[in-house]
Design a protein around this motif. Sequence first.
Motif, PDB file in Angstrom:
ATOM      1  N   PRO A   1       0.843  -1.208   0.000  1.00  0.00           N
ATOM      2  CA  PRO A   1       0.000   0.000   0.000  1.00  0.00           C
ATOM      3  C   PRO A   1       0.875   1.253   0.000  1.00  0.00           C
ATOM      4  O   PRO A   1       1.820   1.357   0.775  1.00  0.00           O
ATOM      5  CB  PRO A   1      -0.801  -0.127   1.300  1.00  0.00           C
ATOM      6  CG  PRO A   1      -0.787  -1.592   1.615  1.00  0.00           C
ATOM      7  CD  PRO A   1       0.523  -2.113   1.114  1.00  0.00           C
ATOM      8  N   GLY A   2       0.591   2.173  -0.894  1.00  0.00           N
ATOM      9  CA  GLY A   2       1.383   3.383  -0.996  1.00  0.00           C
ATOM     10  C   GLY A   2       2.550   3.280  -1.941  1.00  0.00           C
ATOM     11  O   GLY A   2       3.161   4.296  -2.289  1.00  0.00           O
ATOM     12  N   GLY A   3       2.896   2.053  -2.341  1.00  0.00           N
ATOM     13  CA  GLY A   3       3.965   1.874  -3.307  1.00  0.00           C
ATOM     14  C   GLY A   3       5.319   1.581  -2.684  1.00  0.00           C
ATOM     15  O   GLY A   3       5.550   1.765  -1.491  1.00  0.00           O
ATOM     16  N   ILE A   4       6.241   1.116  -3.524  1.00  0.00           N
ATOM     17  CA  ILE A   4       7.569   0.696  -3.082  1.00  0.00           C
ATOM     18  C   ILE A   4       8.376   1.874  -2.549  1.00  0.00           C
ATOM     19  O   ILE A   4       9.005   1.788  -1.492  1.00  0.00           O
ATOM     20  CB  ILE A   4       8.310  -0.002  -4.242  1.00  0.00           C
ATOM     21  CG1 ILE A   4       7.656  -1.352  -4.550  1.00  0.00           C
ATOM     22  CG2 ILE A   4       9.792  -0.184  -3.911  1.00  0.00           C
ATOM     23  CD1 ILE A   4       8.188  -2.019  -5.797  1.00  0.00           C
ATOM     24  N   GLU A   5       8.389   2.987  -3.270  1.00  0.00           N
ATOM     25  CA  GLU A   5       9.243   4.102  -2.882  1.00  0.00           C
ATOM     26  C   GLU A   5       8.821   4.692  -1.538  1.00  0.00           C
ATOM     27  O   GLU A   5       9.666   5.063  -0.715  1.00  0.00           O
ATOM     28  CB  GLU A   5       9.223   5.174  -3.969  1.00  0.00           C
ATOM     29  CG  GLU A   5       9.924   4.736  -5.261  1.00  0.00           C
ATOM     30  CD  GLU A   5       9.936   5.835  -6.315  1.00  0.00           C
ATOM     31  OE1 GLU A   5       9.192   6.824  -6.152  1.00  0.00           O
ATOM     32  OE2 GLU A   5      10.687   5.693  -7.283  1.00  0.00           O
ATOM     33  N   GLU A   6       7.531   4.790  -1.292  1.00  0.00           N
ATOM     34  CA  GLU A   6       7.056   5.312  -0.009  1.00  0.00           C
ATOM     35  C   GLU A   6       7.491   4.397   1.129  1.00  0.00           C
ATOM     36  O   GLU A   6       7.927   4.857   2.187  1.00  0.00           O
ATOM     37  CB  GLU A   6       5.537   5.452  -0.028  1.00  0.00           C
ATOM     38  CG  GLU A   6       4.954   5.981   1.276  1.00  0.00           C
ATOM     39  CD  GLU A   6       3.447   6.125   1.221  1.00  0.00           C
ATOM     40  OE1 GLU A   6       2.764   5.573   2.117  1.00  0.00           O
ATOM     41  OE2 GLU A   6       2.953   6.778   0.280  1.00  0.00           O
ATOM     42  N   CYS A   7       7.402   3.104   0.922  1.00  0.00           N
ATOM     43  CA  CYS A   7       7.828   2.135   1.933  1.00  0.00           C
ATOM     44  C   CYS A   7       9.330   2.235   2.181  1.00  0.00           C
ATOM     45  O   CYS A   7       9.795   2.197   3.323  1.00  0.00           O
ATOM     46  CB  CYS A   7       7.459   0.727   1.477  1.00  0.00           C
ATOM     47  SG  CYS A   7       8.246  -0.599   2.435  1.00  0.00           S
ATOM     48  N   ALA A   8      10.104   2.365   1.095  1.00  0.00           N
ATOM     49  CA  ALA A   8      11.563   2.392   1.217  1.00  0.00           C
ATOM     50  C   ALA A   8      12.046   3.577   2.046  1.00  0.00           C
ATOM     51  O   ALA A   8      13.129   3.527   2.633  1.00  0.00           O
ATOM     52  CB  ALA A   8      12.208   2.429  -0.163  1.00  0.00           C
ATOM     53  N   MET A   9      11.258   4.641   2.108  1.00  0.00           N
ATOM     54  CA  MET A   9      11.628   5.817   2.897  1.00  0.00           C
ATOM     55  C   MET A   9      11.080   5.777   4.310  1.00  0.00           C
ATOM     56  O   MET A   9      11.233   6.720   5.076  1.00  0.00           O
ATOM     57  CB  MET A   9      11.136   7.087   2.183  1.00  0.00           C
ATOM     58  CG  MET A   9      11.854   7.363   0.866  1.00  0.00           C
ATOM     59  SD  MET A   9      11.341   8.931   0.100  1.00  0.00           S
ATOM     60  CE  MET A   9       9.652   8.534  -0.399  1.00  0.00           C
TER      61      MET A   9
ATOM     62  N   TYR B   1      12.041  -5.097   2.416  1.00  0.00           N
ATOM     63  CA  TYR B   1      11.841  -5.581   1.043  1.00  0.00           C
ATOM     64  C   TYR B   1      10.795  -4.765   0.303  1.00  0.00           C
ATOM     65  O   TYR B   1      10.797  -4.694  -0.923  1.00  0.00           O
ATOM     66  CB  TYR B   1      11.457  -7.065   1.053  1.00  0.00           C
ATOM     67  CG  TYR B   1      12.519  -7.944   1.656  1.00  0.00           C
ATOM     68  CD1 TYR B   1      13.843  -7.845   1.262  1.00  0.00           C
ATOM     69  CD2 TYR B   1      12.203  -8.880   2.633  1.00  0.00           C
ATOM     70  CE1 TYR B   1      14.819  -8.645   1.811  1.00  0.00           C
ATOM     71  CE2 TYR B   1      13.175  -9.697   3.197  1.00  0.00           C
ATOM     72  CZ  TYR B   1      14.481  -9.573   2.781  1.00  0.00           C
ATOM     73  OH  TYR B   1      15.449 -10.367   3.325  1.00  0.00           O
ATOM     74  N   CYS B   2       9.878  -4.159   1.069  1.00  0.00           N
ATOM     75  CA  CYS B   2       8.897  -3.220   0.522  1.00  0.00           C
ATOM     76  C   CYS B   2       8.029  -3.826  -0.577  1.00  0.00           C
ATOM     77  O   CYS B   2       7.753  -3.195  -1.608  1.00  0.00           O
ATOM     78  CB  CYS B   2       9.605  -1.944   0.037  1.00  0.00           C
ATOM     79  SG  CYS B   2      10.188  -0.947   1.431  1.00  0.00           S
ATOM     80  N   VAL B   3       7.600  -5.046  -0.357  1.00  0.00           N
ATOM     81  CA  VAL B   3       6.590  -5.683  -1.194  1.00  0.00           C
ATOM     82  C   VAL B   3       5.665  -6.469  -0.271  1.00  0.00           C
ATOM     83  O   VAL B   3       6.031  -6.806   0.860  1.00  0.00           O
ATOM     84  CB  VAL B   3       7.205  -6.635  -2.250  1.00  0.00           C
ATOM     85  CG1 VAL B   3       8.099  -5.885  -3.213  1.00  0.00           C
ATOM     86  CG2 VAL B   3       7.956  -7.800  -1.586  1.00  0.00           C
ATOM     87  N   VAL B   4       4.477  -6.758  -0.750  1.00  0.00           N
ATOM     88  CA  VAL B   4       3.578  -7.676  -0.059  1.00  0.00           C
ATOM     89  C   VAL B   4       3.990  -9.084  -0.444  1.00  0.00           C
ATOM     90  O   VAL B   4       4.055  -9.419  -1.637  1.00  0.00           O
ATOM     91  CB  VAL B   4       2.113  -7.417  -0.441  1.00  0.00           C
ATOM     92  CG1 VAL B   4       1.203  -8.446   0.226  1.00  0.00           C
ATOM     93  CG2 VAL B   4       1.705  -6.006  -0.056  1.00  0.00           C
ATOM     94  N   GLN B   5       4.296  -9.910   0.546  1.00  0.00           N
ATOM     95  CA  GLN B   5       4.669 -11.301   0.290  1.00  0.00           C
ATOM     96  C   GLN B   5       3.515 -12.212   0.708  1.00  0.00           C
ATOM     97  O   GLN B   5       2.948 -12.045   1.780  1.00  0.00           O
ATOM     98  CB  GLN B   5       5.922 -11.686   1.072  1.00  0.00           C
ATOM     99  CG  GLN B   5       7.159 -10.883   0.714  1.00  0.00           C
ATOM    100  CD  GLN B   5       8.377 -11.375   1.472  1.00  0.00           C
ATOM    101  OE1 GLN B   5       8.762 -12.541   1.403  1.00  0.00           O
ATOM    102  NE2 GLN B   5       8.991 -10.477   2.225  1.00  0.00           N
ATOM    103  N   GLN B   6       3.197 -13.171  -0.144  1.00  0.00           N
ATOM    104  CA  GLN B   6       2.156 -14.134   0.189  1.00  0.00           C
ATOM    105  C   GLN B   6       2.517 -15.481  -0.424  1.00  0.00           C
ATOM    106  O   GLN B   6       3.442 -15.588  -1.231  1.00  0.00           O
ATOM    107  CB  GLN B   6       0.798 -13.660  -0.318  1.00  0.00           C
ATOM    108  CG  GLN B   6       0.713 -13.456  -1.820  1.00  0.00           C
ATOM    109  CD  GLN B   6      -0.561 -12.734  -2.225  1.00  0.00           C
ATOM    110  OE1 GLN B   6      -0.707 -11.538  -1.996  1.00  0.00           O
ATOM    111  NE2 GLN B   6      -1.484 -13.473  -2.840  1.00  0.00           N
TER     112      GLN B   6
END
Length: 629
Positions: free
Chosen positions: A463-471, A480-485
């Motif tokens: 949620p919010g995207g990879i770049e937002e998570c990375a910061m 890792y900034c992805v949803v893992q399932q």
Amino acid sequence: MARYSHLVSGAALLLQLQHAHIAYAQQVYILFNGTSPRPDCTGCDIPATPTYKFSSFSFTQTETYRYASSIAPATTTMTYARPYSALSSLVPSLTTTKWGNWSPNDTAATDTADPYGQAAWSSLWAWANPTNFTTTGIYSTTVSPTPLPSSELVLPPKDYFGPTDCYNFPADFIFGVAGSAAQIEGAIAREGKGPNLMDVLARPGQANNYVTNENYYLYKQDIERLASIGVKYYSFSIAWSRILPFALPGTPVNQAGIDHYDDIINFVLSKGMIPTVTIIHFDTPLQFFAANVSAKWDDVAIGYTNGAYQNSTFEDAFVHYGKIVLTHFADRVPIWFTFNEPLLYSDNGASINTVVKSHARLAHFYKDVIKGTGKIGMKLNDNFGVPLNPKNESHVAAAYHFNSFQLDTFWNPLVLGVDYPDAFKITVPDYVPLNATDLAYMKDTCDFVAVDPYTATVVSPPPGGIEECAMNSSSPYFPYCVVQQTNNTFGWNIGYRSYSYVYITPEYLRTYINYLWNTFKKPVFVSEFGFPVFGEADKAVVEDQLFDTPRSLYYLSFMSEILKAIWEDGVNVMGVLAWSFADNWEFGDYDARFGLQVVDRTNQKRRFKKSFFDLVDFVRDRHPNYEST
């Protein structure tokens, strides 16, 4: 599940473009109607009406059996560098000594004036203060090997359905099994070994590694068993703190440790097998944690556990230790791994800087200074990320980001001689930049790309995207900034689930090694892969543990996909090492059983599991030159 935008950020799009040349390797969902194909069936046009008849009945079944074929003893020994006697000048001023044993109730040693004497060595263990320390193993000296009785080498009944491929392995394909010092040796605080992270890692309620498989004393019998069932390569790690109890340059070398690993190598070779060695497998000497020896090991920024790689003294000390190991053993060991899965024990950007620079220094020492003719690399972790929806560009970009962070971070500089990937740099802002001189020095210091591909994971953007998570390091998806399932877009698990987190994912393994080969242009080495059967530790009857068909399915399906990658995709897969050759200590747990042998913890007796026979049989049936590789 949530629906995600098809829009791709600039960084993610760049990743897509960088990897566009391997897009063919992606799994794509294609609707298929009709019955399942039977490509090996030649009688599908038989009339549908059978003819029934009576006949006289008798029990005519016969049960055939055969024995596993052992490796032939060595007649010659290959060498890959000059012996230590010719290389000792490359590590000048080494002094060696021997220490005794330690336990909390020992009488204090009196040689307190010696900074590296028995008293100083014992004080290391008193400082480490291992919880509930015990030395209640069965053995205290090396056990002489005994031949295996033929009854232990009878192959078990085959599964009804099995591989039907017609491929063979290349003549130089490597097949072996692996283990690591902390997980099998035991003999903690014995014969001069100093304390390391693994010796104090267990949390309250977890099992310690103080005894484990007692391989320190039983290594000859373990190797005898491996040779008897037909294993060609034996991969093990050397414990830094068993070689240098005081860890740092200028401190004495433990002669007992040198002698121990020297004898392992020689015994492996005498049995017709070939050794491969990992220089560090998570077991950092405790000195690098200084006053933080009691710190929370899992309080780290990007890894799972703090391996102290970020310590400013680590690089020089590790290179010094590595030089000692290489000068002593490189003459007889053809394959070296510097680090095992370093990302998992990296705390921050400085940790990664230490890993890539110290690896490059040791690789140059091996190739340029001692003129080693074998191969050197490192092992990386990555449960390969595959996109939840392969036709959704944002999911594909998330998969590239996930894999790039774990793999390209190391192999961009060490293989390709190019900078860290954006996936790493946007996530770890304190990374140490590499300049052109660094990259030129690091390029091609890995002779292969070695991975431990136990399983796969399905990824999509957070949620919010990879770049937002990375910061945002507090994001639940960081680093890792992805949803893992573990299920696909239709809700099915991607494979049969094991004890905890491993799924049987053979087709994704083929995708994975295609990614590696076509990205880094180096031979691919599957340096660990294995499977803990669900609930195996709960099976009260040992024969139920031995008949481990799910593990056989895992190994044979993975090996079949490796053959397809070699022959149908043109991938150079140099070999595989199965994890592990016996059930062992899995970092606080004896119940996550990855082993190809059961270990009875009351008497240390090993017994082969069905999967071990099946795996060795699969390779031998398809290896045209197995005895002489």
